[in-house]
Design a protein around this motif. Structure first.
Motif, PDB file in Angstrom:
ATOM      1  N   GLU A 236       0.837  -1.201   0.000  1.00 48.76           N
ATOM      2  CA  GLU A 236       0.000   0.000   0.000  1.00 48.76           C
ATOM      3  C   GLU A 236       0.873   1.254   0.000  1.00 48.76           C
ATOM      4  O   GLU A 236       1.892   1.308   0.698  1.00 48.76           O
ATOM      5  CB  GLU A 236      -0.918   0.025   1.223  1.00 48.76           C
ATOM      6  CG  GLU A 236      -1.889  -1.130   1.299  1.00 48.76           C
ATOM      7  CD  GLU A 236      -2.930  -1.065   0.207  1.00 48.76           C
ATOM      8  OE1 GLU A 236      -3.330   0.055  -0.175  1.00 48.76           O
ATOM      9  OE2 GLU A 236      -3.334  -2.148  -0.263  1.00 48.76           O
ATOM     10  N   HIS A 237       0.443   2.260  -0.750  1.00 47.07           N
ATOM     11  CA  HIS A 237       1.205   3.509  -0.848  1.00 47.07           C
ATOM     12  C   HIS A 237       1.302   4.215   0.504  1.00 47.07           C
ATOM     13  O   HIS A 237       2.375   4.703   0.889  1.00 47.07           O
ATOM     14  CB  HIS A 237       0.561   4.433  -1.885  1.00 47.07           C
ATOM     15  CG  HIS A 237       1.302   5.709  -2.063  1.00 47.07           C
ATOM     16  ND1 HIS A 237       0.929   6.880  -1.456  1.00 47.07           N
ATOM     17  CD2 HIS A 237       2.430   5.991  -2.778  1.00 47.07           C
ATOM     18  CE1 HIS A 237       1.781   7.828  -1.792  1.00 47.07           C
ATOM     19  NE2 HIS A 237       2.694   7.324  -2.590  1.00 47.07           N
ATOM     20  N   ASN A 238       0.205   4.282   1.239  1.00 49.26           N
ATOM     21  CA  ASN A 238       0.225   4.950   2.545  1.00 49.26           C
ATOM     22  C   ASN A 238       1.164   4.244   3.513  1.00 49.26           C
ATOM     23  O   ASN A 238       1.872   4.897   4.287  1.00 49.26           O
ATOM     24  CB  ASN A 238      -1.183   5.032   3.127  1.00 49.26           C
ATOM     25  CG  ASN A 238      -2.063   5.990   2.382  1.00 49.26           C
ATOM     26  OD1 ASN A 238      -1.570   6.903   1.719  1.00 49.26           O
ATOM     27  ND2 ASN A 238      -3.362   5.792   2.466  1.00 49.26           N
ATOM     28  N   ASP A 239       1.183   2.925   3.485  1.00 53.52           N
ATOM     29  CA  ASP A 239       2.102   2.173   4.340  1.00 53.52           C
ATOM     30  C   ASP A 239       3.553   2.447   3.947  1.00 53.52           C
ATOM     31  O   ASP A 239       4.424   2.580   4.808  1.00 53.52           O
ATOM     32  CB  ASP A 239       1.815   0.677   4.244  1.00 53.52           C
ATOM     33  CG  ASP A 239       0.447   0.304   4.782  1.00 53.52           C
ATOM     34  OD1 ASP A 239      -0.115   1.090   5.582  1.00 53.52           O
ATOM     35  OD2 ASP A 239      -0.052  -0.777   4.402  1.00 53.52           O
ATOM     36  N   ALA A 240       3.818   2.534   2.645  1.00 55.11           N
ATOM     37  CA  ALA A 240       5.172   2.816   2.177  1.00 55.11           C
ATOM     38  C   ALA A 240       5.622   4.207   2.612  1.00 55.11           C
ATOM     39  O   ALA A 240       6.756   4.398   3.040  1.00 55.11           O
ATOM     40  CB  ALA A 240       5.240   2.683   0.661  1.00 55.11           C
ATOM     41  N   CYS A 241       4.718   5.184   2.517  1.00 53.05           N
ATOM     42  CA  CYS A 241       5.058   6.545   2.957  1.00 53.05           C
ATOM     43  C   CYS A 241       5.312   6.592   4.456  1.00 53.05           C
ATOM     44  O   CYS A 241       6.231   7.276   4.916  1.00 53.05           O
ATOM     45  CB  CYS A 241       3.950   7.512   2.569  1.00 53.05           C
ATOM     46  SG  CYS A 241       3.857   7.805   0.794  1.00 53.05           S
TER      47      CYS A 241
END
Length: 84
Positions: free
Chosen positions: A67-72
């Motif tokens: 997930e993008h939010n998790d990566a950020c």
């Protein structure tokens, strides 16, 4: 330099300074603080399904998330840990 040439140069300088100030104000540069340094970790989409967290200094992948939010969030965590 004659007085009329001097007056022309003074007017041209004033117009130039005024234009520069207008551009700085319109771009929001006047009175702003110095820019922050670039982030050390960058989130990069890879293979359509995962997001890699890449160290911008070395180019090495430090982790990945689906997930993008998790990566950020992971990149921010790494950034905080790397601060002196």
């Amino acid at each position: 330099m004659t007085p009329s040439q001097r007056a022309y140069c003074d007017v041209a300088l004033a117009i130039n300074q005024s234009r520069n100030m207008f551009v700085a104000l319109s771009l929001g540069l006047a009175g702003s603080s110095t820019p922050k340094s670039a982030p050390r970790y960058r989130v990069v989409p890879e293979s359509g399904e995962f997001f890699h967290i890449v160290d911008t200094g070395t180019g090495k992948v430090k982790g990945f998330r689906r997930e993008h939010n998790d990566a950020c969030a992971f990149a921010r965590k790494l950034e905080q840990e790397s601060l002196p």
